[in-house]
Write a protein that holds these residues in place. Sequence first.
Motif, PDB file in Angstrom:
ATOM      1  N   ALA A   1      25.130  -9.286  -1.920  1.00  0.00           N
ATOM      2  CA  ALA A   1      24.707  -7.880  -1.914  1.00  0.00           C
ATOM      3  C   ALA A   1      23.235  -7.758  -2.290  1.00  0.00           C
ATOM      4  CB  ALA A   1      25.578  -7.070  -2.872  1.00  0.00           C
ATOM      5  N   TYR A   2      22.816  -8.514  -3.291  1.00  0.00           N
ATOM      6  CA  TYR A   2      21.408  -8.496  -3.724  1.00  0.00           C
ATOM      7  C   TYR A   2      20.477  -8.899  -2.582  1.00  0.00           C
ATOM      8  CZ  TYR A   2      17.305 -11.079  -5.382  1.00  0.00           C
ATOM      9  OH  TYR A   2      16.041 -11.601  -5.510  1.00  0.00           O
ATOM     10  N   VAL A   3      20.781 -10.010  -1.914  1.00  0.00           N
ATOM     11  CA  VAL A   3      19.923 -10.486  -0.832  1.00  0.00           C
ATOM     12  C   VAL A   3      19.841  -9.459   0.290  1.00  0.00           C
ATOM     13  CG1 VAL A   3      19.735 -12.191   1.034  1.00  0.00           C
ATOM     14  CG2 VAL A   3      20.184 -12.947  -1.300  1.00  0.00           C
ATOM     15  N   ILE A   4      20.973  -8.902   0.688  1.00  0.00           N
ATOM     16  CA  ILE A   4      20.995  -7.932   1.789  1.00  0.00           C
ATOM     17  C   ILE A   4      20.169  -6.706   1.443  1.00  0.00           C
ATOM     18  CG2 ILE A   4      22.466  -6.395   3.138  1.00  0.00           C
ATOM     19  CD1 ILE A   4      22.662  -9.395   3.865  1.00  0.00           C
ATOM     20  N   ILE A   5      20.328  -6.199   0.242  1.00  0.00           N
ATOM     21  CA  ILE A   5      19.612  -4.985  -0.151  1.00  0.00           C
ATOM     22  C   ILE A   5      18.114  -5.246  -0.266  1.00  0.00           C
ATOM     23  CG2 ILE A   5      19.303  -3.348  -2.056  1.00  0.00           C
ATOM     24  CD1 ILE A   5      22.394  -3.580  -2.441  1.00  0.00           C
ATOM     25  N   PHE A   6      17.722  -6.378  -0.835  1.00  0.00           N
ATOM     26  CA  PHE A   6      16.300  -6.676  -0.958  1.00  0.00           C
ATOM     27  C   PHE A   6      15.666  -6.923   0.405  1.00  0.00           C
ATOM     28  CE2 PHE A   6      16.840  -6.335  -5.295  1.00  0.00           C
ATOM     29  CZ  PHE A   6      15.710  -6.691  -6.022  1.00  0.00           C
ATOM     30  N   CYS A   7      16.426  -7.490   1.341  1.00  0.00           N
ATOM     31  CA  CYS A   7      15.888  -7.716   2.690  1.00  0.00           C
ATOM     32  C   CYS A   7      15.636  -6.408   3.423  1.00  0.00           C
ATOM     33  CB  CYS A   7      16.856  -8.571   3.509  1.00  0.00           C
ATOM     34  SG  CYS A   7      16.830 -10.325   3.081  1.00  0.00           S
ATOM     35  N   GLY A   8      16.339  -5.356   3.058  1.00  0.00           N
ATOM     36  CA  GLY A   8      16.166  -4.081   3.738  1.00  0.00           C
ATOM     37  C   GLY A   8      15.091  -3.197   3.158  1.00  0.00           C
ATOM     38  N   HIS A   9      14.585  -3.556   1.948  1.00  0.00           N
ATOM     39  CA  HIS A   9      13.657  -2.638   1.282  1.00  0.00           C
ATOM     40  C   HIS A   9      12.326  -3.240   0.839  1.00  0.00           C
ATOM     41  CE1 HIS A   9      17.660  -0.736   0.722  1.00  0.00           C
ATOM     42  NE2 HIS A   9      16.968   0.360   0.936  1.00  0.00           N
ATOM     43  N   PHE A  10      12.235  -4.567   0.737  1.00  0.00           N
ATOM     44  CA  PHE A  10      11.033  -5.140   0.152  1.00  0.00           C
ATOM     45  C   PHE A  10      10.289  -6.176   0.977  1.00  0.00           C
ATOM     46  CE2 PHE A  10      13.827  -4.047  -3.559  1.00  0.00           C
ATOM     47  CZ  PHE A  10      13.130  -2.886  -3.898  1.00  0.00           C
ATOM     48  N   PRO A  11      10.638  -6.403   2.263  1.00  0.00           N
ATOM     49  CA  PRO A  11       9.802  -7.320   3.053  1.00  0.00           C
ATOM     50  C   PRO A  11       8.463  -6.669   3.403  1.00  0.00           C
ATOM     51  CG  PRO A  11      11.981  -7.040   4.038  1.00  0.00           C
ATOM     52  CD  PRO A  11      11.814  -5.978   3.013  1.00  0.00           C
ATOM     53  N   ASP A  12       7.535  -7.472   3.925  1.00  0.00           N
ATOM     54  CA  ASP A  12       6.283  -6.917   4.425  1.00  0.00           C
ATOM     55  C   ASP A  12       6.609  -5.878   5.494  1.00  0.00           C
ATOM     56  OD1 ASP A  12       5.328  -8.905   2.843  1.00  0.00           O
ATOM     57  OD2 ASP A  12       4.436 -10.099   4.457  1.00  0.00           O
ATOM     58  N   GLY A  13       5.896  -4.772   5.466  1.00  0.00           N
ATOM     59  CA  GLY A  13       6.117  -3.733   6.467  1.00  0.00           C
ATOM     60  C   GLY A  13       6.941  -2.578   5.965  1.00  0.00           C
ATOM     61  N   ALA A  14       7.710  -2.775   4.887  1.00  0.00           N
ATOM     62  CA  ALA A  14       8.449  -1.674   4.262  1.00  0.00           C
ATOM     63  C   ALA A  14       7.495  -0.996   3.279  1.00  0.00           C
ATOM     64  CB  ALA A  14       9.695  -2.188   3.548  1.00  0.00           C
ATOM     65  N   LEU A  15       6.987   0.161   3.647  1.00  0.00           N
ATOM     66  CA  LEU A  15       5.902   0.802   2.910  1.00  0.00           C
ATOM     67  C   LEU A  15       6.405   1.633   1.734  1.00  0.00           C
ATOM     68  CD1 LEU A  15       3.745   2.023   5.947  1.00  0.00           C
ATOM     69  CD2 LEU A  15       3.516  -0.095   4.635  1.00  0.00           C
ATOM     70  N   HIS A  16       5.506   1.854   0.778  1.00  0.00           N
ATOM     71  CA  HIS A  16       5.759   2.768  -0.326  1.00  0.00           C
ATOM     72  C   HIS A  16       4.924   4.032  -0.121  1.00  0.00           C
ATOM     73  CE1 HIS A  16       6.806  -1.182  -2.128  1.00  0.00           C
ATOM     74  NE2 HIS A  16       7.797  -0.483  -2.640  1.00  0.00           N
ATOM     75  N   PHE A  17       5.302   5.089  -0.845  1.00  0.00           N
ATOM     76  CA  PHE A  17       4.658   6.385  -0.652  1.00  0.00           C
ATOM     77  C   PHE A  17       4.356   7.025  -2.001  1.00  0.00           C
ATOM     78  CE2 PHE A  17       7.767   5.362   2.583  1.00  0.00           C
ATOM     79  CZ  PHE A  17       7.023   5.423   3.742  1.00  0.00           C
ATOM     80  N   THR A  18       3.344   7.873  -2.030  1.00  0.00           N
ATOM     81  CA  THR A  18       3.008   8.598  -3.243  1.00  0.00           C
ATOM     82  C   THR A  18       3.705   9.951  -3.231  1.00  0.00           C
ATOM     83  OG1 THR A  18       1.060   9.706  -2.330  1.00  0.00           O
ATOM     84  CG2 THR A  18       0.733   7.490  -3.238  1.00  0.00           C
ATOM     85  N   GLU A  19       3.662  10.610  -4.381  1.00  0.00           N
ATOM     86  CA  GLU A  19       4.302  11.919  -4.502  1.00  0.00           C
ATOM     87  C   GLU A  19       3.710  12.938  -3.533  1.00  0.00           C
ATOM     88  OE1 GLU A  19       4.080  13.092  -8.607  1.00  0.00           O
ATOM     89  OE2 GLU A  19       4.431  11.041  -9.284  1.00  0.00           O
ATOM     90  N   GLU A  20       2.436  12.777  -3.215  1.00  0.00           N
ATOM     91  CA  GLU A  20       1.784  13.740  -2.322  1.00  0.00           C
ATOM     92  C   GLU A  20       2.421  13.762  -0.938  1.00  0.00           C
ATOM     93  OE1 GLU A  20      -0.799  12.743  -5.621  1.00  0.00           O
ATOM     94  OE2 GLU A  20       0.191  11.473  -4.125  1.00  0.00           O
TER      95      GLU A  20
ATOM     96  N   MET B   1       0.843  -1.191   0.000  1.00  0.00           N
ATOM     97  CA  MET B   1       0.000   0.000   0.000  1.00  0.00           C
ATOM     98  C   MET B   1       0.879   1.241   0.000  1.00  0.00           C
ATOM     99  SD  MET B   1      -2.904   1.178   2.741  1.00  0.00           S
ATOM    100  CE  MET B   1      -1.764   1.244   4.105  1.00  0.00           C
ATOM    101  N   ALA B   2       0.632   2.150  -0.922  1.00  0.00           N
ATOM    102  CA  ALA B   2       1.377   3.407  -0.969  1.00  0.00           C
ATOM    103  C   ALA B   2       0.669   4.442  -0.100  1.00  0.00           C
ATOM    104  CB  ALA B   2       1.493   3.908  -2.404  1.00  0.00           C
ATOM    105  N   ILE B   3       1.445   5.122   0.726  1.00  0.00           N
ATOM    106  CA  ILE B   3       0.892   6.083   1.670  1.00  0.00           C
ATOM    107  C   ILE B   3       1.020   7.480   1.095  1.00  0.00           C
ATOM    108  CG2 ILE B   3       1.000   6.927   4.040  1.00  0.00           C
ATOM    109  CD1 ILE B   3       0.321   3.945   3.756  1.00  0.00           C
ATOM    110  N   SER B   4      -0.065   8.245   1.120  1.00  0.00           N
ATOM    111  CA  SER B   4      -0.028   9.619   0.632  1.00  0.00           C
ATOM    112  C   SER B   4       0.054  10.627   1.770  1.00  0.00           C
ATOM    113  CB  SER B   4      -1.268   9.921  -0.220  1.00  0.00           C
ATOM    114  OG  SER B   4      -2.445   9.718   0.541  1.00  0.00           O
ATOM    115  N   ASP B   5      -0.233  10.188   3.007  1.00  0.00           N
ATOM    116  CA  ASP B   5      -0.143  11.077   4.171  1.00  0.00           C
ATOM    117  C   ASP B   5       0.313  10.249   5.369  1.00  0.00           C
ATOM    118  OD1 ASP B   5      -0.558  12.725   6.409  1.00  0.00           O
ATOM    119  OD2 ASP B   5      -2.160  13.821   5.403  1.00  0.00           O
ATOM    120  N   VAL B   6       1.610  10.271   5.644  1.00  0.00           N
ATOM    121  CA  VAL B   6       2.167   9.465   6.724  1.00  0.00           C
ATOM    122  C   VAL B   6       1.594   9.862   8.070  1.00  0.00           C
ATOM    123  CG1 VAL B   6       4.283   9.019   8.025  1.00  0.00           C
ATOM    124  CG2 VAL B   6       4.295   8.855   5.543  1.00  0.00           C
TER     125      VAL B   6
END
Length: 407
Positions: free
Chosen positions: A250-269, A1-6
Amino acid sequence: MAISDVQEYMHLTDEEIEQLGRELDAIRKDIEESRGEKDAAYINRLIKIQRGLAVAGRLTLLLGTHSKRTRIPAAVAGSTLLALHKILENMEIGHNVMHGQWDWMNDPEIHSSNWEWDTAQPAEQWKHSHNYVHHQFTNVLGYDNDIGYGILRMAREQKWHPMYLGQPVYNALLASLFQWGVALHDLDIERIRKGEKDPKEMKRQLKQIVRKGRNQALKDYVVYPVLAGPKWRTTMAANAAANLTRNLWAYVIIFCGHFPDGALHFTEEEIEDETRAEWYLRQILGAANFKGGPLLHIMSGNLGFQIEHHLFPDLPSNRYAEISVKVRALCEKYDIPYTTGPLHKQYGQALRTIIKLSVPNSWTSSDQPEPPTPSRTRKRKSDDERPSRIKELGVWSRSKSTERKAS
């Protein structure tokens, strides 16, 4: 889910967010004021170990592969030592030095302006795509090119296309060839494809990449094999194995820090008129940690503390464990999610997302509430459309940067 207002998402008041910012600033100040000899000794000792591993690996290959009895054990041991050397140099040394974590030492050898790491992407381009773009606009759709690295669909808000059916294959190729994928990252293939990239800048970047990539290939697949003499094939294979191991790690470490459940996305707003405190909050919500012992954290560049790294990218990585105790306490105080888990679990969640998002949203269920805005293709922003906010993210030396214009 992308968040528009944190703020609305977290149900925090203006004062609570600003107070959180002040408390995080206090953590920063405390670490800055306490940096000293122990920290300097840490990075100097690690560089010596890393260089020692490189020498040990080369000597093992050179001396141990002449006998049929020791050839295979020596080749395995040599490639392992070289892989450890490359992992340490990329993760805990190069990555963190180029973040400016050790600039306070005023050591010209261990300084973000001088370090050129042992990988295919030129340091200048990495500092732009990573320090400036990724860390400033972490997980903001349309701004952060690290969301899928231009080839993977990593958010349900990203418009689906039939090409994403091959996503599991693209992911495997990206993992195996990670240093080369990262090397092309700052080119911004999407802007090139749409004809929005400055041709002169693209040509300049390509020259840099070709020169750096050529030097890396010559070093690993020509110079060292030639020096090995009759056992050049063994040395070449060991170098290839070391590079592959480093790439996968390096790939595994970086993906573990950015794409597990709980790492949220955000909108431009979300980033409109974003304050420093709100930027802090977005970093906490947009990153994920993983658990492990001291050796695992050193080998991962201390990116098991990805949340702390995103909050304080220019503070020494050896202090992240200490910082994490305070950050976690603040998250509990303000009821902010602090995403962490075992390494295998974090990567498993990221891999599941890669597979699920290879097909249209209607084919799979969402692990979170459906996005509040419809899926759409968000135009990649240029540097002119990406304002600068956070001074701790470091500078980059591109010819058109404001830093160079001012000089």
